[in-house]
Design a protein around this motif. Structure first.
Motif, PDB file in Angstrom:
ATOM      1  N   SER A  81       0.876  -1.168   0.000  1.00 51.33           N
ATOM      2  CA  SER A  81       0.000   0.000   0.000  1.00 51.33           C
ATOM      3  C   SER A  81       0.912   1.215   0.000  1.00 51.33           C
ATOM      4  CB  SER A  81      -0.891  -0.007   1.247  1.00 51.33           C
ATOM      5  OG  SER A  81      -1.620   1.197   1.352  1.00 51.33           O
ATOM      6  N   TYR A  82       0.747   2.093  -0.995  1.00 50.69           N
ATOM      7  CA  TYR A  82       1.701   3.197  -1.115  1.00 50.69           C
ATOM      8  C   TYR A  82       1.009   4.440  -1.645  1.00 50.69           C
ATOM      9  CZ  TYR A  82       6.401   5.117  -1.291  1.00 50.69           C
ATOM     10  OH  TYR A  82       7.529   5.864  -1.036  1.00 50.69           O
ATOM     11  N   HIS A  83       1.583   5.601  -1.304  1.00 48.40           N
ATOM     12  CA  HIS A  83       1.012   6.886  -1.698  1.00 48.40           C
ATOM     13  C   HIS A  83       1.416   7.264  -3.129  1.00 48.40           C
ATOM     14  CE1 HIS A  83       5.061   8.305  -0.963  1.00 48.40           C
ATOM     15  NE2 HIS A  83       4.990   7.876   0.298  1.00 48.40           N
ATOM     16  N   SER A  84       0.913   8.377  -3.597  1.00 46.61           N
ATOM     17  CA  SER A  84       1.245   8.852  -4.939  1.00 46.61           C
ATOM     18  C   SER A  84       2.714   9.238  -5.007  1.00 46.61           C
ATOM     19  CB  SER A  84       0.357  10.037  -5.314  1.00 46.61           C
ATOM     20  OG  SER A  84       0.351  11.009  -4.278  1.00 46.61           O
ATOM     21  N   THR A  85       3.296   9.038  -6.176  1.00 45.52           N
ATOM     22  CA  THR A  85       4.720   9.296  -6.325  1.00 45.52           C
ATOM     23  C   THR A  85       5.088   9.426  -7.793  1.00 45.52           C
ATOM     24  OG1 THR A  85       6.923   8.459  -5.696  1.00 45.52           O
ATOM     25  CG2 THR A  85       5.325   6.845  -6.456  1.00 45.52           C
ATOM     26  N   ARG A  86       6.282   9.902  -8.061  1.00 49.29           N
ATOM     27  CA  ARG A  86       6.873   9.803  -9.390  1.00 49.29           C
ATOM     28  C   ARG A  86       8.165   9.031  -9.213  1.00 49.29           C
ATOM     29  NH1 ARG A  86       9.210  14.085 -13.806  1.00 49.29           N
ATOM     30  NH2 ARG A  86      10.557  14.668 -12.076  1.00 49.29           N
ATOM     31  N   ALA A  87       8.222   7.860  -9.832  1.00 45.97           N
ATOM     32  CA  ALA A  87       9.312   6.930  -9.552  1.00 45.97           C
ATOM     33  C   ALA A  87      10.189   6.714 -10.773  1.00 45.97           C
ATOM     34  CB  ALA A  87       8.749   5.596  -9.083  1.00 45.97           C
ATOM     35  N   ALA A  88      11.486   6.617 -10.526  1.00 48.42           N
ATOM     36  CA  ALA A  88      12.433   6.245 -11.575  1.00 48.42           C
ATOM     37  C   ALA A  88      12.476   4.724 -11.679  1.00 48.42           C
ATOM     38  CB  ALA A  88      13.819   6.796 -11.249  1.00 48.42           C
ATOM     39  N   THR A  89      12.483   4.237 -12.907  1.00 47.29           N
ATOM     40  CA  THR A  89      12.580   2.794 -13.153  1.00 47.29           C
ATOM     41  C   THR A  89      13.638   2.560 -14.233  1.00 47.29           C
ATOM     42  OG1 THR A  89      10.796   2.904 -14.787  1.00 47.29           O
ATOM     43  CG2 THR A  89      10.167   2.415 -12.523  1.00 47.29           C
TER      44      THR A  89
END
Length: 213
Positions: free
Chosen positions: A35-43
């Motif tokens: 369960s996680y909040h909104s984010t902008r993630a590098a992949t």
């Protein structure tokens, strides 16, 4: 001391090489976001995307309506609804432990939908990203969240985050791209647009020349 890596389900789902790559680095256990909040993630290693925008908090296991009361988590649209389970199975297949990384009260989606349950400062200003754990509905939501993760996810361990009201500086969307170690050139290239209008304007890729002297 166990070597633990923090991961999101989308780091594994769609990238079959991810579990073995982690194991080869000496990782012994993974804290996998359930369960996680909104984010902008590098992949940076994922074959399908380099940056992933996660617009709202989500629950990465199947949502069973009968297991919830007033507060019901949202399902993701950017990864499968059972992404946690898919990632868990892939990680355990290479011998890694999987711990459920669980964010409790940091939820802008539920806060916006239920403003009566969010944190308010001394001036009455609402923090819609922060559910206040003094409310019975929020306590029940957290209990349901943990119960579903334990029953459906069957993790080797549980990591709880955002157990309290959080603070003023916590904010909503979190930037999770700095750890990719991109160079300034990488960042500049990632800032270019390749939409259907822009892409044809770039020079076509030239292969190796076949000309002879």
């Amino acid at each position: 001391m166990v070597n633990v890596a923090y991961l999101y389900p989308w780091d594994v789902v769609g990238d079959p090489s991810a579990p073995r790559r982690l194991a080869d680095l000496g990782v012994e256990a993974v804290a996998l976001a359930a369960s996680y909040h909104s984010t902008r993630a590098a992949t940076p290693y994922h074959p399908a995307h380099r940056v992933l925008d996660v617009p709202y908090p989500a629950f990465y296991l199947p949502i069973r309506p009968s297991s919830w009361s007033r507060l019901v988590p949202a399902a993701p649209t950017w990864t499968p609804a059972d992404a946690y389970l898919q990632a868990r199975d892939a990680l355990k297949a290479v011998g890694l432990q999987v711990h459920a990384w669980t964010v409790l009260t940091h939820n802008s989606h539920l806060g916006a939908a239920h403003p009566d349950l969010v944190v308010r400062n001394a001036f009455g200003d609402a923090y819609p990203y922060a559910l206040c754990p003094s409310h019975e509905d929020v306590i029940e939501y957290c209990e349901n969240l943990v119960s579903e993760i334990l029953n459906l996810g069957e993790p080797d361990g549980l990591i709880l985050e955002a157990c309290g009201p959080m603070g003023f500086g916590h904010t909503s969307v979190h930037e999770k791209t700095s750890g990719a170690d991109w160079t300034p050139t990488d960042t500049d290239l990632l800032s270019l647009c390749f939409c259907t209008n822009c892409a044809p304007r770039y020079p076509s890729r030239q292969g190796p020349s076949s000309a002879t002297p």
